[in-house]
Design a protein around this motif. Structure first.
Motif, PDB file in Angstrom:
ATOM      1  N   MET A  40      51.961 -70.143  64.109  1.00 43.83           N
ATOM      2  CA  MET A  40      52.591 -70.535  65.369  1.00 43.83           C
ATOM      3  C   MET A  40      51.663 -70.212  66.550  1.00 43.83           C
ATOM      4  O   MET A  40      50.968 -69.208  66.545  1.00 43.83           O
ATOM      5  CB  MET A  40      53.913 -69.786  65.538  1.00 43.83           C
ATOM      6  CG  MET A  40      54.907 -70.017  64.406  1.00 43.83           C
ATOM      7  SD  MET A  40      55.660 -71.643  64.461  1.00 43.83           S
ATOM      8  CE  MET A  40      56.736 -71.550  63.033  1.00 43.83           C
ATOM      9  N   SER A  41      51.661 -71.071  67.547  1.00 43.53           N
ATOM     10  CA  SER A  41      50.709 -70.925  68.645  1.00 43.53           C
ATOM     11  C   SER A  41      51.083 -69.811  69.615  1.00 43.53           C
ATOM     12  O   SER A  41      50.237 -69.268  70.310  1.00 43.53           O
ATOM     13  CB  SER A  41      50.621 -72.243  69.420  1.00 43.53           C
ATOM     14  OG  SER A  41      51.797 -72.458  70.185  1.00 43.53           O
TER      15      SER A  41
ATOM     16  N   GLN B 206      52.819 -84.254  64.187  1.00 47.41           N
ATOM     17  CA  GLN B 206      51.485 -83.780  63.819  1.00 47.41           C
ATOM     18  C   GLN B 206      50.565 -83.722  65.024  1.00 47.41           C
ATOM     19  O   GLN B 206      49.782 -82.780  65.193  1.00 47.41           O
ATOM     20  CB  GLN B 206      50.884 -84.683  62.748  1.00 47.41           C
ATOM     21  CG  GLN B 206      49.551 -84.182  62.200  1.00 47.41           C
ATOM     22  CD  GLN B 206      49.701 -82.838  61.523  1.00 47.41           C
ATOM     23  OE1 GLN B 206      50.407 -82.704  60.528  1.00 47.41           O
ATOM     24  NE2 GLN B 206      49.038 -81.803  62.062  1.00 47.41           N
TER      25      GLN B 206
ATOM     26  N   LEU C  34      51.402 -80.616  67.032  1.00 44.29           N
ATOM     27  CA  LEU C  34      50.868 -79.411  66.393  1.00 44.29           C
ATOM     28  C   LEU C  34      49.352 -79.317  66.568  1.00 44.29           C
ATOM     29  O   LEU C  34      48.811 -78.225  66.776  1.00 44.29           O
ATOM     30  CB  LEU C  34      51.218 -79.404  64.904  1.00 44.29           C
ATOM     31  CG  LEU C  34      52.657 -79.016  64.578  1.00 44.29           C
ATOM     32  CD1 LEU C  34      52.950 -79.267  63.112  1.00 44.29           C
ATOM     33  CD2 LEU C  34      52.894 -77.554  64.914  1.00 44.29           C
ATOM     34  N   ASP C  35      48.678 -80.448  66.496  1.00 46.68           N
ATOM     35  CA  ASP C  35      47.223 -80.456  66.609  1.00 46.68           C
ATOM     36  C   ASP C  35      46.747 -79.915  67.955  1.00 46.68           C
ATOM     37  O   ASP C  35      45.649 -79.355  68.043  1.00 46.68           O
ATOM     38  CB  ASP C  35      46.682 -81.871  66.409  1.00 46.68           C
ATOM     39  CG  ASP C  35      46.768 -82.339  64.957  1.00 46.68           C
ATOM     40  OD1 ASP C  35      46.977 -81.491  64.070  1.00 46.68           O
ATOM     41  OD2 ASP C  35      46.646 -83.560  64.729  1.00 46.68           O
TER      42      ASP C  35
ATOM     43  N   ASP D 162      54.231 -76.196  69.052  1.00 43.88           N
ATOM     44  CA  ASP D 162      54.865 -76.046  67.740  1.00 43.88           C
ATOM     45  C   ASP D 162      56.372 -75.762  67.832  1.00 43.88           C
ATOM     46  O   ASP D 162      56.964 -75.207  66.911  1.00 43.88           O
ATOM     47  CB  ASP D 162      54.171 -74.953  66.930  1.00 43.88           C
ATOM     48  CG  ASP D 162      54.125 -73.614  67.640  1.00 43.88           C
ATOM     49  OD1 ASP D 162      54.869 -73.426  68.623  1.00 43.88           O
ATOM     50  OD2 ASP D 162      53.339 -72.749  67.209  1.00 43.88           O
TER      51      ASP D 162
ATOM     52  N   PHE E 242      57.045 -79.811  58.469  1.00 50.05           N
ATOM     53  CA  PHE E 242      56.422 -78.751  59.269  1.00 50.05           C
ATOM     54  C   PHE E 242      57.184 -77.423  59.241  1.00 50.05           C
ATOM     55  O   PHE E 242      56.990 -76.602  60.140  1.00 50.05           O
ATOM     56  CB  PHE E 242      56.291 -79.224  60.728  1.00 50.05           C
ATOM     57  CG  PHE E 242      55.571 -80.526  60.890  1.00 50.05           C
ATOM     58  CD1 PHE E 242      54.266 -80.681  60.443  1.00 50.05           C
ATOM     59  CD2 PHE E 242      56.200 -81.619  61.470  1.00 50.05           C
ATOM     60  CE1 PHE E 242      53.591 -81.895  60.586  1.00 50.05           C
ATOM     61  CE2 PHE E 242      55.545 -82.826  61.623  1.00 50.05           C
ATOM     62  CZ  PHE E 242      54.231 -82.962  61.180  1.00 50.05           C
TER      63      PHE E 242
ATOM     64  N   SER F 220      55.026 -74.416  59.846  1.00 45.48           N
ATOM     65  CA  SER F 220      54.095 -74.367  60.968  1.00 45.48           C
ATOM     66  C   SER F 220      54.727 -74.643  62.324  1.00 45.48           C
ATOM     67  O   SER F 220      54.042 -74.556  63.347  1.00 45.48           O
ATOM     68  CB  SER F 220      52.962 -75.382  60.740  1.00 45.48           C
ATOM     69  OG  SER F 220      53.486 -76.674  60.469  1.00 45.48           O
ATOM     70  N   ALA F 221      56.019 -74.965  62.357  1.00 48.54           N
ATOM     71  CA  ALA F 221      56.664 -75.287  63.619  1.00 48.54           C
ATOM     72  C   ALA F 221      58.132 -74.881  63.590  1.00 48.54           C
ATOM     73  O   ALA F 221      58.722 -74.688  62.524  1.00 48.54           O
ATOM     74  CB  ALA F 221      56.557 -76.784  63.903  1.00 48.54           C
TER      75      ALA F 221
END
Length: 203
Positions: free
Chosen positions: A1-2, A23, A26-27, A31, A53, A56-57
């Motif tokens: 996670m950012s 996507q 996220l890139d 997130d 996701f 990752s999100a």
């Protein structure tokens, strides 16, 4: 996670495009993604995002107005519920299922009601009607460290004053995505939003 407290609001997104758009977000470092329930086939889009996701999100729903919809969001794999209003029944249903709850508030009374009902933070909506000065006055009495998201009428050009008074994040809708936007449109807007957020936080 950012760690960036930016919620992408994909109002009007369709299932056949939602994973590609997710996507792209996220890139560039966004997130947290919500699909408002007044979008076409919103629950299908939430399920697709959650499946793609979940590691990752944080995927969830916006414009959630009833406890019944909270249950449906959970069944699709959603982990976050965002509303335009402060409904204690929705908040309690959300927390009972272990999801994050961000109800909409406009006044200190609504903010305290949200927190007493178990909300993880508040969505200041419409933020354009509250303004940074209004938030500063509210934060003088609200719990220290509370998460707050400015939503509605905010964008990269106005992040700095909000961050200056203590907002923790932003929800971005039409400034990021509108029906008809392709992935390239979203990528450029998302990159601008992330850059402005990072500049404001790092000051």
């Amino acid at each position: 996670m950012s760690g960036r407290e930016i919620i992408a609001i994909l109002r009007g997104v369709r299932p056949n495009e939602v994973v590609a758009i997710g996507q792209v977000l996220l890139d560039v470092g966004i997130d947290k993604i919500e699909v408002p329930l007044n979008s076409p086939e919103a629950f299908e889009s939430i399920a697709l995002l959650a499946d793609a996701f979940h590691d990752s999100a944080v995927i969830g729903a916006g414009t959630v107005l009833t406890p019944q919809d909270v249950v449906k969001v959970h069944q699709q794999g959603g982990a976050m519920v965002v509303s335009p209003d402060c409904n204690p029944d929705v908040i309690k249903a959300t927390k009972a299922l272990g999801m994050l709850s961000y109800p909409g508030v406009f006044t200190p009374t609504e903010a305290f009601t949200a927190l007493r009902s178990g909300a993880d933070g508040i969505k200041l909506f419409p933020a354009s009607g509250i303004g940074p000065a209004g938030l500063a006055a509210m934060l003088a009495v609200l719990p220290t460290g509370m998460r707050s998201y400015a939503v509605g009428g905010v964008g990269p050009d106005s992040f700095a004053p909000w961050i200056g008074v203590g907002v923790t994040g932003f929800g971005i809708g039409t400034g990021l995505f509108k029906p008809g936007f392709g992935t390239a449109d979203v990528a450029k807007r998302a990159a601008d939003i992330v850059a402005a957020y990072d500049r404001g936080i790092l000051k």
